[in-house]
Design a protein around this motif. Sequence first.
Motif, PDB file in Angstrom:
ATOM      1  N   ASN A 107     -15.206  15.752 -16.322  1.00 50.50           N
ATOM      2  CA  ASN A 107     -15.432  16.777 -17.474  1.00 50.50           C
ATOM      3  C   ASN A 107     -16.741  16.877 -17.943  1.00 50.50           C
ATOM      4  N   THR A 108     -17.344  15.686 -18.077  1.00 49.40           N
ATOM      5  CA  THR A 108     -19.550  15.735 -18.427  1.00 49.40           C
ATOM      6  C   THR A 108     -19.846  15.785 -17.031  1.00 49.40           C
ATOM      7  N   GLU A 111     -19.131  19.702 -17.796  1.00 52.94           N
ATOM      8  CA  GLU A 111     -20.517  20.386 -18.092  1.00 52.94           C
ATOM      9  C   GLU A 111     -21.443  20.955 -17.517  1.00 52.94           C
TER      10      GLU A 111
END
Length: 118
Positions: A107-108, A111
């Motif tokens: 998820n990082t 982003e």
Amino acid sequence: MERLIAMCGLDCATCDARKATVAKDEAAKARVAAEWRAMFHSDEINEQFVTCEGCHTTTGVLSGYCGQCPIRACASQRGLANCGHCDELDTCATYGATFKDGSPAKNTLLEIKAALRK
């Protein structure tokens, strides 16, 4: 809080092994090694194994796994800050073998990838 995103998307700034290494806290490294031995069911994890200055170090020390991590090796070879800068992140077999969709690390990276597109 400072973020230090590893090539795989983990935040080295929050890693107990890195924090203990940077603080030169041998007791903390011993605690991390004991936790990791239990977590990963490996008697080979010791204080030296958890000694790490972060994934991006070029002159410092990497933990036992980070030095042989295929994700780190690939991103380094490609000259990428992390896999969020790679067009192949969504289809990468190397990355997918370690991190699944929905993991905090992935998820990082997603982003980062979205921010780069702006």
